[in-house]
Design a protein around this motif. Structure first.
Motif, PDB file in Angstrom:
ATOM      1  N   GLU A 136       0.802  -1.222   0.000  1.00  0.00           N
ATOM      2  CA  GLU A 136       0.000   0.000   0.000  1.00  0.00           C
ATOM      3  C   GLU A 136       0.840   1.280   0.000  1.00  0.00           C
ATOM      4  OE1 GLU A 136       0.002  -2.175   2.504  1.00  0.00           O
ATOM      5  OE2 GLU A 136      -1.860  -3.349   2.322  1.00  0.00           O
ATOM      6  N   LEU A 137       2.142   1.163   0.254  1.00  0.00           N
ATOM      7  CA  LEU A 137       2.947   2.385   0.330  1.00  0.00           C
ATOM      8  C   LEU A 137       3.195   2.952  -1.062  1.00  0.00           C
ATOM      9  CD1 LEU A 137       5.914   1.277  -0.676  1.00  0.00           C
ATOM     10  CD2 LEU A 137       6.218   0.702   1.717  1.00  0.00           C
ATOM     11  N   THR A 138       3.603   4.214  -1.105  1.00  0.00           N
ATOM     12  CA  THR A 138       4.006   4.840  -2.354  1.00  0.00           C
ATOM     13  C   THR A 138       5.519   5.028  -2.349  1.00  0.00           C
ATOM     14  OG1 THR A 138       3.581   7.042  -1.431  1.00  0.00           O
ATOM     15  CG2 THR A 138       1.806   6.011  -2.675  1.00  0.00           C
ATOM     16  N   ARG A 139       6.089   5.168  -3.532  1.00  0.00           N
ATOM     17  CA  ARG A 139       7.543   5.223  -3.671  1.00  0.00           C
ATOM     18  C   ARG A 139       7.931   6.355  -4.619  1.00  0.00           C
ATOM     19  NH1 ARG A 139      11.201   0.804  -3.088  1.00  0.00           N
ATOM     20  NH2 ARG A 139       9.361  -0.543  -2.983  1.00  0.00           N
ATOM     21  N   HIS A 140       8.970   7.086  -4.240  1.00  0.00           N
ATOM     22  CA  HIS A 140       9.498   8.149  -5.093  1.00  0.00           C
ATOM     23  C   HIS A 140      10.993   7.930  -5.294  1.00  0.00           C
ATOM     24  CE1 HIS A 140       5.773  10.440  -4.897  1.00  0.00           C
ATOM     25  NE2 HIS A 140       5.783  10.306  -3.585  1.00  0.00           N
ATOM     26  N   ARG A 141      11.413   7.997  -6.541  1.00  0.00           N
ATOM     27  CA  ARG A 141      12.832   7.939  -6.869  1.00  0.00           C
ATOM     28  C   ARG A 141      13.364   9.361  -6.851  1.00  0.00           C
ATOM     29  NH1 ARG A 141      16.947   4.340  -6.582  1.00  0.00           N
ATOM     30  NH2 ARG A 141      18.282   4.277  -8.432  1.00  0.00           N
ATOM     31  N   ILE A 142      14.319   9.643  -5.950  1.00  0.00           N
ATOM     32  CA  ILE A 142      14.895  10.969  -5.811  1.00  0.00           C
ATOM     33  C   ILE A 142      16.318  10.934  -6.371  1.00  0.00           C
ATOM     34  CG2 ILE A 142      15.521  12.829  -4.227  1.00  0.00           C
ATOM     35  CD1 ILE A 142      12.550  12.310  -4.210  1.00  0.00           C
ATOM     36  N   TYR A 143      16.570  11.715  -7.412  1.00  0.00           N
ATOM     37  CA  TYR A 143      17.925  11.849  -7.944  1.00  0.00           C
ATOM     38  C   TYR A 143      18.664  12.930  -7.160  1.00  0.00           C
ATOM     39  CZ  TYR A 143      16.592   8.845 -11.797  1.00  0.00           C
ATOM     40  OH  TYR A 143      16.187   7.752 -12.539  1.00  0.00           O
ATOM     41  N   ILE A 144      19.965  12.732  -6.986  1.00  0.00           N
ATOM     42  CA  ILE A 144      20.773  13.600  -6.119  1.00  0.00           C
ATOM     43  C   ILE A 144      21.978  14.111  -6.895  1.00  0.00           C
ATOM     44  CG2 ILE A 144      22.192  13.695  -4.039  1.00  0.00           C
ATOM     45  CD1 ILE A 144      20.439  11.393  -2.913  1.00  0.00           C
ATOM     46  N   ALA A 145      22.167  15.423  -6.868  1.00  0.00           N
ATOM     47  CA  ALA A 145      23.397  16.052  -7.377  1.00  0.00           C
ATOM     48  C   ALA A 145      23.982  16.847  -6.220  1.00  0.00           C
ATOM     49  CB  ALA A 145      23.096  16.961  -8.564  1.00  0.00           C
ATOM     50  N   THR A 146      25.258  16.637  -5.908  1.00  0.00           N
ATOM     51  CA  THR A 146      25.779  17.240  -4.680  1.00  0.00           C
ATOM     52  C   THR A 146      27.280  17.512  -4.723  1.00  0.00           C
ATOM     53  OG1 THR A 146      25.967  16.950  -2.275  1.00  0.00           O
ATOM     54  CG2 THR A 146      26.109  14.956  -3.624  1.00  0.00           C
ATOM     55  N   PRO A 147      27.698  18.643  -4.157  1.00  0.00           N
ATOM     56  CA  PRO A 147      29.121  18.882  -3.896  1.00  0.00           C
ATOM     57  C   PRO A 147      29.529  18.463  -2.484  1.00  0.00           C
ATOM     58  CG  PRO A 147      27.936  20.943  -3.670  1.00  0.00           C
ATOM     59  CD  PRO A 147      26.911  19.883  -4.016  1.00  0.00           C
ATOM     60  N   ARG A 148      28.736  17.612  -1.849  1.00  0.00           N
ATOM     61  CA  ARG A 148      29.124  17.016  -0.559  1.00  0.00           C
ATOM     62  C   ARG A 148      30.163  15.928  -0.786  1.00  0.00           C
ATOM     63  NH1 ARG A 148      25.229  17.508   3.808  1.00  0.00           N
ATOM     64  NH2 ARG A 148      23.293  18.554   3.153  1.00  0.00           N
ATOM     65  N   ALA A 149      30.955  15.669   0.244  1.00  0.00           N
ATOM     66  CA  ALA A 149      31.903  14.561   0.195  1.00  0.00           C
ATOM     67  C   ALA A 149      31.206  13.261   0.574  1.00  0.00           C
ATOM     68  CB  ALA A 149      33.071  14.827   1.146  1.00  0.00           C
ATOM     69  N   LEU A 150      31.613  12.181  -0.049  1.00  0.00           N
ATOM     70  CA  LEU A 150      31.083  10.871   0.330  1.00  0.00           C
ATOM     71  C   LEU A 150      31.433  10.557   1.782  1.00  0.00           C
ATOM     72  CD1 LEU A 150      31.805   8.677  -2.804  1.00  0.00           C
ATOM     73  CD2 LEU A 150      29.589   8.874  -1.654  1.00  0.00           C
ATOM     74  N   SER A 151      30.552   9.839   2.443  1.00  0.00           N
ATOM     75  CA  SER A 151      30.769   9.479   3.838  1.00  0.00           C
ATOM     76  C   SER A 151      31.222   8.030   3.965  1.00  0.00           C
ATOM     77  CB  SER A 151      29.475   9.682   4.635  1.00  0.00           C
ATOM     78  OG  SER A 151      29.620   9.216   5.959  1.00  0.00           O
ATOM     79  N   ASP A 152      32.026   7.760   4.973  1.00  0.00           N
ATOM     80  CA  ASP A 152      32.402   6.384   5.282  1.00  0.00           C
ATOM     81  C   ASP A 152      31.241   5.623   5.918  1.00  0.00           C
ATOM     82  OD1 ASP A 152      34.986   6.799   4.337  1.00  0.00           O
ATOM     83  OD2 ASP A 152      35.732   7.444   6.304  1.00  0.00           O
ATOM     84  N   ASP A 153      30.272   6.353   6.431  1.00  0.00           N
ATOM     85  CA  ASP A 153      29.091   5.754   7.044  1.00  0.00           C
ATOM     86  C   ASP A 153      28.021   5.577   5.968  1.00  0.00           C
ATOM     87  OD1 ASP A 153      26.788   5.070   8.400  1.00  0.00           O
ATOM     88  OD2 ASP A 153      26.832   6.772   9.788  1.00  0.00           O
ATOM     89  N   PRO A 154      27.675   4.339   5.600  1.00  0.00           N
ATOM     90  CA  PRO A 154      26.709   4.145   4.513  1.00  0.00           C
ATOM     91  C   PRO A 154      25.335   4.715   4.815  1.00  0.00           C
ATOM     92  CG  PRO A 154      27.167   2.070   5.649  1.00  0.00           C
ATOM     93  CD  PRO A 154      28.165   3.060   6.148  1.00  0.00           C
ATOM     94  N   THR A 155      24.965   4.824   6.090  1.00  0.00           N
ATOM     95  CA  THR A 155      23.652   5.393   6.415  1.00  0.00           C
ATOM     96  C   THR A 155      23.636   6.909   6.270  1.00  0.00           C
ATOM     97  OG1 THR A 155      24.079   5.675   8.802  1.00  0.00           O
ATOM     98  CG2 THR A 155      23.281   3.526   8.070  1.00  0.00           C
ATOM     99  N   GLU A 156      24.815   7.537   6.192  1.00  0.00           N
ATOM    100  CA  GLU A 156      24.908   8.969   5.949  1.00  0.00           C
ATOM    101  C   GLU A 156      24.995   9.246   4.453  1.00  0.00           C
ATOM    102  OE1 GLU A 156      27.371  12.774   7.767  1.00  0.00           O
ATOM    103  OE2 GLU A 156      28.455  10.895   7.426  1.00  0.00           O
ATOM    104  N   PHE A 157      25.673   8.348   3.721  1.00  0.00           N
ATOM    105  CA  PHE A 157      25.838   8.415   2.272  1.00  0.00           C
ATOM    106  C   PHE A 157      26.757   9.575   1.886  1.00  0.00           C
ATOM    107  CE2 PHE A 157      23.339   7.755  -1.973  1.00  0.00           C
ATOM    108  CZ  PHE A 157      24.427   7.110  -2.507  1.00  0.00           C
ATOM    109  N   PHE A 158      26.287  10.811   2.046  1.00  0.00           N
ATOM    110  CA  PHE A 158      27.118  11.994   1.837  1.00  0.00           C
ATOM    111  C   PHE A 158      27.143  12.810   3.123  1.00  0.00           C
ATOM    112  CE2 PHE A 158      25.778  10.922  -2.458  1.00  0.00           C
ATOM    113  CZ  PHE A 158      26.966  11.018  -3.173  1.00  0.00           C
TER     114      PHE A 158
END
Length: 366
Positions: free
Chosen positions: A35-57
């Motif tokens: 029953e849930l809905t889903r949205h695909r969010i594209y990301i463009a960023t000048p953030r640095a990648l994170s070593d923590d996968p749950t942070e991502f950037f």
């Protein structure tokens, strides 16, 4: 000054980032909740990648842009105007927003290809893109959730792209965030080439708080170099609760030809975050506090939201936290107007609710 800064930080704490939620464990599989809905969010960023996968950037700055995507699922009983976050893990997709399926693209070319593929998959009338730029004190998780909430509650049908600059997501780093926004100007300018893709019929831009400062700086730069909107694909440009020094805004807008000043500014006299920012800025008003009729004299469209009640976000995020306003914006975005001409918003108006609770629009000045 120390007192004022502490006050600003405490007021703006409500804008800040929740715990990192990218790809976190869920109580039950997302796939088991049809029953849930889903949205695909594209990301463009000048953030640095994170070593923590749950942070991502992370909130650190990178010299180059990175490109990614995530899926956000919305719980079946989602209440418009809210972001249902888990107070503790694991998240439950039946009750909470869930950020899943993080994907890192190899480069900007792959990112453009994926965005184009998503655009082509939509009905022809929906071949559009929404570019969202967040505000101060916003980590990646918060930025993603804010955009997903707005897309869901506004009913936007196109492809959402989040431009997330390197905000620290920490209330004590206000100046760091200002500088990060300035550093991101060239990166945001480069994003507009993505918007010119042949598969994209048009694009809208929605920016919030300090993100509006970044957008105006990028727009000023484009106006002075290549010129604004060469292909005519830019449609609505919405500046929500803009945290911009009014004197700075006047210098920015002078670089915009009059025909390109038809963006929409959402103002509110009860915005506590902007009130605190004004005090820290030596008493200079913020753009989001200026009466709609005064902005109209500059050729700027303005909507006064002062009468719209929204206590959950210190009246600073009415564009998404007021369900009626989010729907109003979504309807206007779908009508494909242009910021070069009169737009479909009820501009130069005050918006509030009547005694029956329904949205009402009245002319400024009665």
């Amino acid at each position: 000054m120390r007192f004022l800064i502490v006050m600003l930080l405490s007021v703006c704490a409500g804008c800040g980032g929740p715990q990192n939620l990218v790809g976190v464990e869920t109580a039950i599989p997302v796939s088991s909740v049809p029953e849930l809905t889903r949205h695909r969010i594209y990301i463009a960023t000048p953030r640095a990648l994170s070593d923590d996968p749950t942070e991502f950037f992370s909130g650190d700055r990178a010299s180059d842009m990175s490109f990614a995507a995530v899926d956000v699922t919305i719980p079946p009983d989602h209440q418009k105007g809210n972001i249902e976050r888990p107070s503790s893990l694991p998240a439950d997709p039946r009750k909470h927003f869930v950020i899943t399926a993080p994907q890192l693209f190899s480069d900007g070319t792959q990112f453009r290809q994926e965005v184009s593929r998503s655009v082509r998959a939509l009905p022809r009338n929906d071949h559009e893109v929404l570019l969202f730029v967040h505000g101060y004190n916003t980590n990646l998780t918060s930025a993603v959730l804010q955009m997903a909430q707005f897309v869901e509650d506004s009913g936007y049908k196109g492809v959402p792209i989040l431009f997330t600059w390197a905000s620290s997501g920490q209330t004590v780093k206000y100046v760091y965030d200002i500088n990060s926004a300035l550093i991101a100007r060239d990166h945001l300018v480069s994003m507009f080439s993505v918007m010119e893709s042949s598969n994209i019929e048009g694009y809208d831009l929605v920016a919030h708080s300090m993100g509006t400062f970044l957008v105006m700086e990028a727009g000023r730069q484009i106006s002075m170099t290549t010129g604004l909107n060469p292909t005519g694909k830019a449609q609505n440009v919405v500046l929500a609760a803009p945290d911009i020094d009014i004197d700075l805004f006047l210098t920015q807008i002078r670089r915009f030809p009059e025909q390109y000043r038809r963006f929409v500014v959402l103002v509110s006299q009860d915005d506590k975050a902007l009130r605190a920012s004004q005090r820290v800025a030596g008493g200079v008003s913020r753009l989001g506090q200026i009466p709609a009729e005064d902005l109209a004299e500059l050729g700027v469209n303005a909507i006064d939201l002062s009468a719209v009640k929204n206590t959950g976000s210190l009246a600073h995020s009415k564009f998404k936290d007021s369900p009626e306003i989010a729907q109003l914006i979504g309807t206007a975005l779908s009508e494909n107007s242009s910021f070069e001409s009169d737009v479909s918003f009820p501009v130069g108006r005050k918006i509030g609710t009547g005694i029956d609770g329904l949205l009402q629009v009245v002319r400024v000045g009665g």
